[in-house]
Design a protein around this motif. Structure first.
Motif, mmCIF file in Angstrom:
data_model
loop_
_atom_site.group_PDB
_atom_site.id
_atom_site.type_symbol
_atom_site.label_atom_id
_atom_site.label_comp_id
_atom_site.label_asym_id
_atom_site.label_seq_id
_atom_site.Cartn_x
_atom_site.Cartn_y
_atom_site.Cartn_z
ATOM 1 N N ALA A 215 0.841 -1.193 0.000
ATOM 2 C CA ALA A 215 0.000 0.000 0.000
ATOM 3 C C ALA A 215 0.873 1.238 0.000
ATOM 4 C CB ALA A 215 -0.899 -0.007 1.224
ATOM 5 N N ALA A 216 0.425 2.249 -0.734
ATOM 6 C CA ALA A 216 1.185 3.482 -0.809
ATOM 7 C C ALA A 216 0.334 4.618 -0.278
ATOM 8 C CB ALA A 216 1.621 3.756 -2.237
ATOM 9 N N VAL A 217 0.930 5.424 0.585
ATOM 10 C CA VAL A 217 0.291 6.612 1.111
ATOM 11 C C VAL A 217 1.223 7.784 0.822
ATOM 12 C CG1 VAL A 217 -0.648 7.750 3.139
ATOM 13 C CG2 VAL A 217 -0.820 5.263 2.920
ATOM 14 N N THR A 218 0.728 8.734 0.073
ATOM 15 C CA THR A 218 1.547 9.857 -0.348
ATOM 16 C C THR A 218 1.022 11.140 0.256
ATOM 17 O OG1 THR A 218 1.964 8.730 -2.454
ATOM 18 C CG2 THR A 218 2.489 11.074 -2.335
ATOM 19 N N GLN A 219 1.905 11.863 0.898
ATOM 20 C CA GLN A 219 1.542 13.139 1.504
ATOM 21 C C GLN A 219 2.222 14.290 0.776
ATOM 22 O OE1 GLN A 219 2.017 11.442 5.961
ATOM 23 N NE2 GLN A 219 1.517 13.613 5.835
ATOM 24 N N CYS B 231 -3.313 14.089 1.393
ATOM 25 C CA CYS B 231 -2.941 12.682 1.547
ATOM 26 C C CYS B 231 -3.707 11.860 0.518
ATOM 27 C CB CYS B 231 -3.272 12.204 2.952
ATOM 28 S SG CYS B 231 -2.924 10.455 3.235
ATOM 29 N N ARG B 232 -2.989 10.986 -0.164
ATOM 30 C CA ARG B 232 -3.615 10.078 -1.123
ATOM 31 C C ARG B 232 -3.119 8.668 -0.889
ATOM 32 N NH1 ARG B 232 -4.714 10.592 -7.536
ATOM 33 N NH2 ARG B 232 -6.510 11.633 -6.636
ATOM 34 N N GLN B 233 -4.048 7.721 -0.843
ATOM 35 C CA GLN B 233 -3.668 6.321 -0.726
ATOM 36 C C GLN B 233 -4.196 5.561 -1.936
ATOM 37 O OE1 GLN B 233 -5.974 3.647 0.033
ATOM 38 N NE2 GLN B 233 -7.788 4.810 0.654
ATOM 39 N N HIS C 112 -8.169 1.604 0.619
ATOM 40 C CA HIS C 112 -8.490 1.387 2.021
ATOM 41 C C HIS C 112 -9.687 2.226 2.425
ATOM 42 C CE1 HIS C 112 -4.215 -0.127 3.201
ATOM 43 N NE2 HIS C 112 -4.966 -1.069 2.670
ATOM 44 N N ASN C 113 -10.496 1.703 3.307
ATOM 45 C CA ASN C 113 -11.632 2.472 3.800
ATOM 46 C C ASN C 113 -11.224 3.512 4.827
ATOM 47 O OD1 ASN C 113 -13.637 1.176 2.252
ATOM 48 N ND2 ASN C 113 -13.703 -0.522 3.694
ATOM 49 N N TYR C 114 -10.279 3.156 5.683
ATOM 50 C CA TYR C 114 -9.946 4.021 6.812
ATOM 51 C C TYR C 114 -8.715 4.873 6.510
ATOM 52 C CZ TYR C 114 -13.364 1.754 9.753
ATOM 53 O OH TYR C 114 -14.543 1.304 10.285
ATOM 54 N N MET C 115 -8.857 6.148 6.796
ATOM 55 C CA MET C 115 -7.720 7.066 6.691
ATOM 56 C C MET C 115 -7.673 7.926 7.944
ATOM 57 S SD MET C 115 -7.702 8.147 2.652
ATOM 58 C CE MET C 115 -6.024 8.795 2.693
ATOM 59 N N TYR C 116 -6.447 8.290 8.344
ATOM 60 C CA TYR C 116 -6.217 8.969 9.622
ATOM 61 C C TYR C 116 -5.240 10.126 9.431
ATOM 62 C CZ TYR C 116 -7.685 4.277 11.170
ATOM 63 O OH TYR C 116 -8.345 3.087 11.345
ATOM 64 N N SER D 164 -3.408 4.924 6.480
ATOM 65 C CA SER D 164 -4.611 4.252 5.986
ATOM 66 C C SER D 164 -4.593 2.792 6.399
ATOM 67 C CB SER D 164 -4.707 4.369 4.461
ATOM 68 O OG SER D 164 -3.801 3.502 3.818
ATOM 69 N N SER D 165 -5.785 2.212 6.473
ATOM 70 C CA SER D 165 -5.908 0.788 6.759
ATOM 71 C C SER D 165 -7.213 0.287 6.172
ATOM 72 C CB SER D 165 -5.864 0.526 8.273
ATOM 73 O OG SER D 165 -6.983 1.104 8.904
ATOM 74 N N ASP D 166 -7.309 -1.026 6.023
ATOM 75 C CA ASP D 166 -8.518 -1.569 5.409
ATOM 76 C C ASP D 166 -9.628 -1.823 6.428
ATOM 77 O OD1 ASP D 166 -7.216 -4.976 4.949
ATOM 78 O OD2 ASP D 166 -7.407 -3.681 6.699
ATOM 79 N N ALA D 167 -9.281 -1.685 7.718
ATOM 80 C CA ALA D 167 -10.281 -1.887 8.770
ATOM 81 C C ALA D 167 -9.839 -1.079 9.978
ATOM 82 C CB ALA D 167 -10.382 -3.372 9.113
ATOM 83 N N PRO D 168 -10.733 -0.802 10.922
ATOM 84 C CA PRO D 168 -10.309 -0.043 12.115
ATOM 85 C C PRO D 168 -9.306 -0.842 12.922
ATOM 86 C CG PRO D 168 -12.553 -0.882 12.368
ATOM 87 C CD PRO D 168 -12.161 -1.140 10.961
ATOM 88 N N CYS D 169 -8.235 -0.169 13.332
ATOM 89 C CA CYS D 169 -7.197 -0.817 14.131
ATOM 90 C C CYS D 169 -6.755 -2.129 13.490
ATOM 91 C CB CYS D 169 -7.680 -1.064 15.552
ATOM 92 S SG CYS D 169 -8.180 0.454 16.382
ATOM 93 N N ALA D 170 -6.602 -2.079 12.163
ATOM 94 C CA ALA D 170 -6.225 -3.262 11.411
ATOM 95 C C ALA D 170 -4.810 -3.712 11.777
ATOM 96 C CB ALA D 170 -6.307 -2.969 9.917
ATOM 97 N N GLU D 171 -4.490 -4.912 11.366
ATOM 98 C CA GLU D 171 -3.161 -5.457 11.656
ATOM 99 C C GLU D 171 -2.060 -4.616 11.056
ATOM 100 O OE1 GLU D 171 -4.398 -10.143 11.608
ATOM 101 O OE2 GLU D 171 -2.335 -9.581 11.186
#
Lengths: 109, 113
Positions: B2-6, B23-25, B29-33, B93-100
């Motif tokens: 996964a790539a997250v670009t700021q 921020c772009r992922q 992923h559903n979740y972004m922080y 970013s993550s695919d679920a809350p508090c994901a692995e």
């Protein structure tokens, strides 16, 4: 809310020594995680360890949920292990992670 | 991976200025922080979102707005920047809350003079 405490705040080792980092959290956590931040860099997920013992490479994490604590053991530390290690635990309903303040590890030759 | 670009990587503004951090992922992923990192405080959650158009309040939201325009894009807005908002900001970013696995961007260092 969830409180996450880490110790020690900083640790200086010589290459080859082992490191032990501790994390205590205030409420029963089901998704305890460890992260690593290289100096001046971003964070990466290291280990997801809600309970028991997990290994990856030279890293071992042990989480005892009932006692609200987790540890991260780094064996045979290398200079490239230097950086800051964070533990994080979910708050409340589990949509938000609370991070500890971090443990800065310095490994010297 | 996964790539997250700021962007931007660094930003300097003056008190009262208007700042937007982007921020772009690219992993759908559903979740972004949005987090801020300050010495002695670790990472603190400002806002988060679980999908386009959704916004949830974090632990230190005062002085910040956020907007999730698409699945990929999450913006942090400081409309009247203050020196107390000088910090290192991370998007994740993550695919679920508090994901692995939580994927972080490289960070934006903001200085408010």
């Amino acid at each position: 809310g969830q409180q996450v405490q880490q110790s020690p705040a900083s640790l200086v080792l010589q290459e080859g020594e082992n490191a032990e980092l501790q994390c205590n959290f205030s409420s029963t956590a089901t998704q305890l995680q460890w992260f690593y931040q290289r100096p001046g860099g971003s964070l990466v997920s290291l280990l997801y360890n809600p309970s028991g013992t997990k290994h990856t490479g030279r890293l071992t994490s042990t989480t005892v949920t009932k006692e609200r604590r987790s540890s991260l053991h780094i064996s045979s530390s290398q200079i490239t292990d230097s950086g800051t290690y964070f533990c994080a635990s979910p708050q409340g309903t589990g949509s938000k992670l609370s991070f500890g303040k971090g443990a800065k590890l310095t490994v010297s030759p | 991976e996964a790539a997250v670009t700021q962007s931007p990587r660094n930003k300097v503004t003056v008190t009262g200025g208007n700042v937007t951090l982007s921020c772009r992922q690219t992993n759908s992923h559903n979740y972004m922080y949005w987090y801020r990192q300050d010495t002695g405080h670790g990472l603190r959650l400002i806002h988060y979102s679980y999908g386009a158009g959704n916004l949830q309040i974090g632990d230190v939201p005062d002085g910040y707005k956020a907007t999730r325009t698409t699945q990929e894009d999450f913006f942090l807005l400081l409309e009247l920047a203050s020196p107390s908002q000088t910090s290192l900001y991370f998007c994740a970013s993550s695919d679920a809350p508090c994901a692995e696995t939580l994927y972080f961007g490289s960070g934006t260092r903001l200085t408010v003079l």
